[in-house]
Design a protein around this motif. Structure first.
Motif, PDB file in Angstrom:
ATOM      1  N   VAL A  97       0.840  -1.193   0.000  1.00 25.04           N
ATOM      2  CA  VAL A  97       0.000   0.000   0.000  1.00 25.04           C
ATOM      3  C   VAL A  97       0.878   1.247   0.000  1.00 25.04           C
ATOM      4  CG1 VAL A  97      -1.930  -1.119   1.170  1.00 25.04           C
ATOM      5  CG2 VAL A  97      -0.142  -0.020   2.524  1.00 25.04           C
ATOM      6  N   TYR A  98       0.264   2.379  -0.343  1.00 28.95           N
ATOM      7  CA  TYR A  98       0.975   3.652  -0.233  1.00 28.95           C
ATOM      8  C   TYR A  98       0.121   4.650   0.514  1.00 28.95           C
ATOM      9  CZ  TYR A  98      -1.739   5.448  -4.228  1.00 28.95           C
ATOM     10  OH  TYR A  98      -2.752   5.860  -5.056  1.00 28.95           O
ATOM     11  N   LEU A  99       0.782   5.696   1.016  1.00 29.14           N
ATOM     12  CA  LEU A  99       0.097   6.725   1.790  1.00 29.14           C
ATOM     13  C   LEU A  99      -0.564   7.705   0.837  1.00 29.14           C
ATOM     14  CD1 LEU A  99       2.833   7.493   4.485  1.00 29.14           C
ATOM     15  CD2 LEU A  99       1.151   5.658   4.426  1.00 29.14           C
ATOM     16  N   THR A 100      -1.872   7.841   0.933  1.00 36.72           N
ATOM     17  CA  THR A 100      -2.599   8.733   0.022  1.00 36.72           C
ATOM     18  C   THR A 100      -2.173  10.179   0.217  1.00 36.72           C
ATOM     19  OG1 THR A 100      -4.433   8.865   1.586  1.00 36.72           O
ATOM     20  CG2 THR A 100      -4.607   7.249  -0.173  1.00 36.72           C
ATOM     21  N   SER A 101      -1.735  10.527   1.417  1.00 36.28           N
ATOM     22  CA  SER A 101      -1.342  11.912   1.683  1.00 36.28           C
ATOM     23  C   SER A 101       0.017  12.255   1.085  1.00 36.28           C
ATOM     24  CB  SER A 101      -1.312  12.172   3.188  1.00 36.28           C
ATOM     25  OG  SER A 101      -0.423  11.270   3.827  1.00 36.28           O
ATOM     26  N   ASP A 102       0.841  11.242   0.806  1.00 36.95           N
ATOM     27  CA  ASP A 102       2.205  11.496   0.339  1.00 36.95           C
ATOM     28  C   ASP A 102       2.505  11.003  -1.067  1.00 36.95           C
ATOM     29  OD1 ASP A 102       3.220  12.719   2.798  1.00 36.95           O
ATOM     30  OD2 ASP A 102       2.911  10.751   3.677  1.00 36.95           O
ATOM     31  N   GLY A 103       1.742  10.052  -1.582  1.00 34.95           N
ATOM     32  CA  GLY A 103       1.967   9.567  -2.939  1.00 34.95           C
ATOM     33  C   GLY A 103       2.498   8.152  -2.996  1.00 34.95           C
ATOM     34  N   SER A 104       2.487   7.585  -4.204  1.00 30.73           N
ATOM     35  CA  SER A 104       2.782   6.164  -4.391  1.00 30.73           C
ATOM     36  C   SER A 104       4.232   5.791  -4.104  1.00 30.73           C
ATOM     37  CB  SER A 104       2.405   5.733  -5.810  1.00 30.73           C
ATOM     38  OG  SER A 104       3.177   6.420  -6.758  1.00 30.73           O
ATOM     39  N   GLU A 105       5.136   6.764  -4.024  1.00 32.25           N
ATOM     40  CA  GLU A 105       6.528   6.436  -3.703  1.00 32.25           C
ATOM     41  C   GLU A 105       6.726   6.199  -2.202  1.00 32.25           C
ATOM     42  OE1 GLU A 105       8.693   9.706  -5.379  1.00 32.25           O
ATOM     43  OE2 GLU A 105       8.817   8.726  -7.326  1.00 32.25           O
ATOM     44  N   PHE A 106       5.697   6.496  -1.400  1.00 31.05           N
ATOM     45  CA  PHE A 106       5.745   6.306   0.045  1.00 31.05           C
ATOM     46  C   PHE A 106       4.914   5.070   0.371  1.00 31.05           C
ATOM     47  CE2 PHE A 106       6.630  10.668  -0.856  1.00 31.05           C
ATOM     48  CZ  PHE A 106       7.600  11.036   0.060  1.00 31.05           C
ATOM     49  N   SER A 107       5.554   3.896   0.285  1.00 32.18           N
ATOM     50  CA  SER A 107       4.809   2.637   0.353  1.00 32.18           C
ATOM     51  C   SER A 107       5.417   1.664   1.351  1.00 32.18           C
ATOM     52  CB  SER A 107       4.763   1.989  -1.030  1.00 32.18           C
ATOM     53  OG  SER A 107       6.070   1.675  -1.462  1.00 32.18           O
ATOM     54  N   GLY A 108       4.625   0.652   1.671  1.00 31.81           N
ATOM     55  CA  GLY A 108       5.068  -0.417   2.542  1.00 31.81           C
ATOM     56  C   GLY A 108       4.146  -1.610   2.406  1.00 31.81           C
ATOM     57  N   GLN A 109       4.491  -2.668   3.133  1.00 31.14           N
ATOM     58  CA  GLN A 109       3.719  -3.909   3.084  1.00 31.14           C
ATOM     59  C   GLN A 109       3.037  -4.113   4.436  1.00 31.14           C
ATOM     60  OE1 GLN A 109       6.075  -7.365   2.226  1.00 31.14           O
ATOM     61  NE2 GLN A 109       4.306  -8.534   1.592  1.00 31.14           N
TER      62      GLN A 109
END
Length: 127
Positions: free
Chosen positions: A25-37
């Motif tokens: 998943v990624y953080l909607t507030s920061d964008g798809s480059e800010f992701s984790g599992q």
């Protein structure tokens, strides 16, 4: 009362949240480059524990893990650990089960490979 268990018609059920352990998943507030599992859920499913963090998320000071409200998360793609998938370039007979993700969720590790995929020289697993 229901006690410890109950049985309900499937038509009367909805998932508690849209995510599962293993989802990238990624953080909607920061964008798809800010992701984790996702590795766990807390607070009655309202908070997801994330690991295998992207470098951008680590650089925010998260360390190796962080916890985020599920309302602030979006799926990076439709796949999760445990999914059975096939190679679109080769066809449905070339399949395997996802056991991990690498490169910020852009590469899936496959094991439990079909015979056709093993015969390509993949061994017991491939990425």
């Amino acid at each position: 009362g229901c006690g410890e268990q109950t049985h309900e018609a499937v038509d009367n059920l909805m998932p508690k949240h849209q995510f599962a352990i293993g989802d990238i998943v990624y953080l909607t507030s920061d964008g798809s480059e800010f992701s984790g599992q996702i590795f766990e859920f807390q607070d009655d499913g309202q908070v997801a524990g994330l690991n295998t963090l992207s470098d951008k998320l680590k650089n925010l000071g998260c360390g190796e893990q962080t916890h985020e409200a599920v309302d602030n998360l979006m799926p990076k793609h439709q796949f999760a650990i445990g999914d059975i998938v096939y190679l679109t370039s080769d066809g449905s007979e070339f399949s395997g089960q996802i056991f991990e993700f690498q490169d910020d969720g852009q590469v899936a590790g496959l094991n439990t490979l079909s015979d056709k995929l093993k015969n390509l020289g993949c061994g017991e697993q491939t990425h």
